[in-house]
Design a protein around this motif. Structure first.
Motif, PDB file in Angstrom:
ATOM      1  N   GLY A 111       0.820  -1.217   0.000  1.00 39.97           N
ATOM      2  CA  GLY A 111       0.000   0.000   0.000  1.00 39.97           C
ATOM      3  C   GLY A 111       0.851   1.264   0.000  1.00 39.97           C
ATOM      4  O   GLY A 111       1.954   1.279  -0.571  1.00 39.97           O
ATOM      5  N   GLY A 112       0.320   2.321   0.681  1.00 36.84           N
ATOM      6  CA  GLY A 112       1.034   3.593   0.689  1.00 36.84           C
ATOM      7  C   GLY A 112       1.498   4.000   2.070  1.00 36.84           C
ATOM      8  O   GLY A 112       2.671   4.343   2.276  1.00 36.84           O
ATOM      9  N   SER A 113       0.584   3.930   3.065  1.00 33.88           N
ATOM     10  CA  SER A 113       0.923   4.467   4.399  1.00 33.88           C
ATOM     11  C   SER A 113       2.000   3.639   5.078  1.00 33.88           C
ATOM     12  O   SER A 113       2.991   4.173   5.573  1.00 33.88           O
ATOM     13  CB  SER A 113      -0.325   4.478   5.294  1.00 33.88           C
ATOM     14  OG  SER A 113      -1.331   5.238   4.690  1.00 33.88           O
ATOM     15  N   PRO A 140       2.541  -8.305  -0.924  1.00 39.58           N
ATOM     16  CA  PRO A 140       1.214  -8.415  -1.545  1.00 39.58           C
ATOM     17  C   PRO A 140       1.095  -9.673  -2.398  1.00 39.58           C
ATOM     18  O   PRO A 140       2.089 -10.179  -2.911  1.00 39.58           O
ATOM     19  CB  PRO A 140       1.146  -7.163  -2.430  1.00 39.58           C
ATOM     20  CG  PRO A 140       2.563  -6.797  -2.700  1.00 39.58           C
ATOM     21  CD  PRO A 140       3.362  -7.241  -1.503  1.00 39.58           C
ATOM     22  N   GLU A 144      -2.937  -9.034  -6.704  1.00 38.49           N
ATOM     23  CA  GLU A 144      -3.200  -7.605  -6.456  1.00 38.49           C
ATOM     24  C   GLU A 144      -2.732  -6.722  -7.616  1.00 38.49           C
ATOM     25  O   GLU A 144      -3.136  -5.570  -7.712  1.00 38.49           O
ATOM     26  CB  GLU A 144      -2.529  -7.150  -5.163  1.00 38.49           C
ATOM     27  CG  GLU A 144      -3.165  -7.711  -3.919  1.00 38.49           C
ATOM     28  CD  GLU A 144      -2.574  -7.081  -2.658  1.00 38.49           C
ATOM     29  OE1 GLU A 144      -2.581  -5.849  -2.541  1.00 38.49           O
ATOM     30  OE2 GLU A 144      -2.085  -7.848  -1.811  1.00 38.49           O
ATOM     31  N   PHE A 169       6.064 -11.902   5.491  1.00 36.65           N
ATOM     32  CA  PHE A 169       4.814 -12.681   5.425  1.00 36.65           C
ATOM     33  C   PHE A 169       4.273 -12.540   4.007  1.00 36.65           C
ATOM     34  O   PHE A 169       4.095 -11.421   3.515  1.00 36.65           O
ATOM     35  CB  PHE A 169       3.779 -12.171   6.437  1.00 36.65           C
ATOM     36  CG  PHE A 169       2.527 -13.015   6.447  1.00 36.65           C
ATOM     37  CD1 PHE A 169       2.446 -14.161   7.216  1.00 36.65           C
ATOM     38  CD2 PHE A 169       1.436 -12.678   5.644  1.00 36.65           C
ATOM     39  CE1 PHE A 169       1.313 -14.969   7.204  1.00 36.65           C
ATOM     40  CE2 PHE A 169       0.289 -13.475   5.624  1.00 36.65           C
ATOM     41  CZ  PHE A 169       0.238 -14.616   6.414  1.00 36.65           C
ATOM     42  N   ASN A 171       1.368 -12.905   1.443  1.00 41.37           N
ATOM     43  CA  ASN A 171      -0.087 -13.086   1.276  1.00 41.37           C
ATOM     44  C   ASN A 171      -0.409 -14.130   0.210  1.00 41.37           C
ATOM     45  O   ASN A 171      -1.430 -14.815   0.294  1.00 41.37           O
ATOM     46  CB  ASN A 171      -0.733 -11.754   0.880  1.00 41.37           C
ATOM     47  CG  ASN A 171      -1.073 -10.913   2.090  1.00 41.37           C
ATOM     48  OD1 ASN A 171      -0.876 -11.341   3.224  1.00 41.37           O
ATOM     49  ND2 ASN A 171      -1.563  -9.708   1.855  1.00 41.37           N
ATOM     50  N   MET A 188      -5.371 -14.956   8.104  1.00 37.62           N
ATOM     51  CA  MET A 188      -3.907 -14.809   7.986  1.00 37.62           C
ATOM     52  C   MET A 188      -3.342 -14.039   9.174  1.00 37.62           C
ATOM     53  O   MET A 188      -2.299 -14.385   9.709  1.00 37.62           O
ATOM     54  CB  MET A 188      -3.564 -14.001   6.733  1.00 37.62           C
ATOM     55  CG  MET A 188      -3.739 -14.701   5.439  1.00 37.62           C
ATOM     56  SD  MET A 188      -3.216 -13.501   4.189  1.00 37.62           S
ATOM     57  CE  MET A 188      -4.160 -14.009   2.814  1.00 37.62           C
TER      58      MET A 188
HETATM   59  P1  GDP Z   1      -1.837   1.230   3.820  1.00 39.15           P
HETATM   60  O1  GDP Z   1      -2.833   1.482   4.899  1.00 39.15           O
HETATM   61  O2  GDP Z   1      -1.772   2.328   2.791  1.00 39.15           O
HETATM   62  O3  GDP Z   1      -0.490   0.895   4.328  1.00 39.15           O
HETATM   63  O4  GDP Z   1      -2.329  -0.031   2.981  1.00 39.15           O
HETATM   64  P2  GDP Z   1      -2.949  -1.395   3.552  1.00 39.15           P
HETATM   65  O5  GDP Z   1      -2.264  -1.751   4.786  1.00 39.15           O
HETATM   66  O6  GDP Z   1      -4.449  -1.310   3.576  1.00 39.15           O
HETATM   67  O7  GDP Z   1      -2.577  -2.412   2.406  1.00 39.15           O
HETATM   68  C1  GDP Z   1      -1.246  -2.665   2.033  1.00 39.15           C
HETATM   69  C2  GDP Z   1      -1.101  -4.084   1.610  1.00 39.15           C
HETATM   70  O8  GDP Z   1      -1.218  -4.900   2.756  1.00 39.15           O
HETATM   71  C3  GDP Z   1      -2.116  -4.611   0.633  1.00 39.15           C
HETATM   72  O9  GDP Z   1      -1.621  -4.431  -0.661  1.00 39.15           O
HETATM   73  C4  GDP Z   1      -2.242  -6.078   0.997  1.00 39.15           C
HETATM   74  O10 GDP Z   1      -1.226  -6.810   0.324  1.00 39.15           O
HETATM   75  C5  GDP Z   1      -1.905  -6.093   2.449  1.00 39.15           C
HETATM   76  N1  GDP Z   1      -3.037  -6.179   3.412  1.00 39.15           N
HETATM   77  C6  GDP Z   1      -4.016  -5.264   3.669  1.00 39.15           C
HETATM   78  N2  GDP Z   1      -4.758  -5.639   4.736  1.00 39.15           N
HETATM   79  C7  GDP Z   1      -4.215  -6.822   5.167  1.00 39.15           C
HETATM   80  C8  GDP Z   1      -4.494  -7.700   6.247  1.00 39.15           C
HETATM   81  O11 GDP Z   1      -5.398  -7.489   7.065  1.00 39.15           O
HETATM   82  N3  GDP Z   1      -3.702  -8.799   6.362  1.00 39.15           N
HETATM   83  C9  GDP Z   1      -2.698  -9.084   5.490  1.00 39.15           C
HETATM   84  N4  GDP Z   1      -1.979 -10.198   5.673  1.00 39.15           N
HETATM   85  N5  GDP Z   1      -2.405  -8.273   4.480  1.00 39.15           N
HETATM   86  C10 GDP Z   1      -3.140  -7.160   4.325  1.00 39.15           C
END
Ligand code: GDP
Length: 393
Positions: A111-113, A140, A144, A169, A171, A188
């Motif tokens: 993701g971004g954050s 990821p 995705e 880890f 996914n 997960m």
């Molecule tokens: P951010 O908030 O911008 O850092 O973005 P997210 O954390 O929502 O998503 C970033 C990446 O984390 C995604 O592309 C997924 O591959 C992964 N991801 C998002 N949510 C989950 C989760 O609950 N569990 C796992 N294992 N991976 C997640």
């Protein structure tokens, strides 16, 4: 080990929340301090266990974020975290560092954050503390697409060079096809939390029974001292926890029965460690490429066997092709399970990382191509065939 644990972004915060859940369910005491750092207000409202005053919203005054996240843009994620660095530092003001052995930063790299902000948080923590800073990053899934792969491949470089060790880890390896993505994530996150907490909480036990081969935080730190990318294997089996009584009776039983019992305990431990090493690892890797390995056996002390631990250690030395193997126990008198968590440190053969890098290179080329032709295409679109028309102003 005692940790300060920081989830950055949505996935990072959800995983930290599940770690706290597993700790409370199993009476463990790992995370002394927790924080969730995010650019999206709605995501910060989600955790069940992270206290509200430990949730830090960053970038709410940034034009591109405004409290609504960074739309998967890793550059904006990093920019926002840098701009709010003082706020991040302030959040750690009351972290009593003598209470923790290490810090762990958790993020999803696609993701971004978390992907962009995570490395900025790590830099800050490395500046502020002498204790090791570890990273846990989610790779990821292939499904995705190119952009998350590109974010992850770039962020992985930042994470691995900045942290003292990076636990991966994947996914892709953990996705169950029959589940929705959200259901899959929930499962997960729980599986990952069980592995992390079982491994890292070793040594933090209130059990009055002193273990013979107790694992402690210095063993874990030594194993992670290699740097690089690490992975965790895990296996657990239910045990009859009237074993405490059984243990007492055994003392009165004949020598022969005792040695038979010892033999079966040793076999159980060996089998469990083998199962853990051959289980689905958090990030699939060639076991023989590991630099060091550590096994935490966690469960009722009546289940432990010195002989089992020794033969598991010898077996793993051969499998991982290293002499740096530690096996120790973590007594949990009330646990209904005997579990083995195996840390394989600095694994250098992880095919999924190569795949993500290839996917990322393709995505980067495609993005560059699209950018190059975009202006031309817009111009073609708004210009009439013979270029007879002029814009108004
Ligand atoms: P951010 O908030 O911008 O850092 O973005 P997210 O954390 O929502 O998503 C970033 C990446 O984390 C995604 O592309 C997924 O591959 C992964 N991801 C998002 N949510 C989950 C989760 O609950 N569990 C796992 N294992 N991976 C997640």
């Amino acid at each position: 080990m005692k940790l300060a644990t920081i989830g950055v972004g949505n996935a990072g915060s959800k995983i930290v929340d599940r770690m706290l859940e597993f700790e409370s369910q199993t009476d463990r005491n790992l995370c002394q301090h927790v924080h969730a750092i995010n650019t999206a207000r709605t995501d910060l409202a989600k955790p069940d266990y992270i206290p509200e005053d430990r949730r830090v919203l960053i970038g709410d005054t940034n034009q591109k974020a405004k409290g609504h996240g960074v739309g998967g843009d890793v550059e904006v994620g990093a920019e926002v975290a840098k701009a709010d660095i003082e706020e991040i530092r302030r959040a750690f003001d009351d972290v009593e560092i003598h209470e923790v052995d290490a810090l762990l930063v958790v993020a999803g790299l696609g993701g971004g954050s978390g992907s962009g902000g995570g490395p900025v948080v790590i830099d800050t923590l490395q500046e502020m503390y002498d204790e090791p800073v570890y990273g846990l990053g989610v790779l990821p899934g292939k499904y995705e697409g190119g952009r998350p792969a590109l974010n992850a491949a770039r962020s992985l470089q930042s994470f691995v060079t900045k942290v003292d060790n990076f636990i991966g880890f994947d996914n892709d390896a953990w996705r169950a096809r029959e589940q929705t993505i959200e259901e899959g994530y929930e499962q997960m996150n729980r599986e990952l939390a069980a592995r992390l907490v079982t491994l890292l909480a070793a040594g933090e036990t209130d059990d009055s029974e002193v273990a013979e081969n107790a694992m402690d935080s210095s063993d874990i730190i030594r194993t992670l001292d290699t740097g690089g990318v690490s992975t965790i294997g895990y296996a657990a089996t239910e045990v009859d926890n009237d074993a405490a009584t059984g243990g007492l009776l055994d003392r009165w039983s004949t020598d022969r029965a005792e040695s038979a019992d010892e033999g079966s305990k040793a076999t159980k431990i060996q089998g469990l460690v083998r199962r853990a090493v051959n289980s689905r690892l958090t990030v699939p890797a060639e076991i023989s490429s590991a630099d060091r390995a550590l096994v935490v056996l966690s469960g009722p002390p009546s289940e432990f066997s010195r002989k089992g631990i020794e033969s598991a250690r010898q077996w793993l030395e051969q499998e991982a092709d290293t002499v740096e193997v530690l096996v120790g126990d973590d007594p949990r008198g009330k646990s209904p399970q005997l579990a083995a968590a195996v840390l394989l440190s600095n694994v250098t053969e992880t095919p999924r990382i190569n795949e993500i890098q290839n996917q990322a290179v393709d995505a980067q080329e495609k993005i560059a191509e699209q950018e190059a032709v975009r202006e031309e295409e817009i111009n073609d679109l708004i210009t009439d065939e013979n270029n007879d028309l002029d814009p108004v102003v």
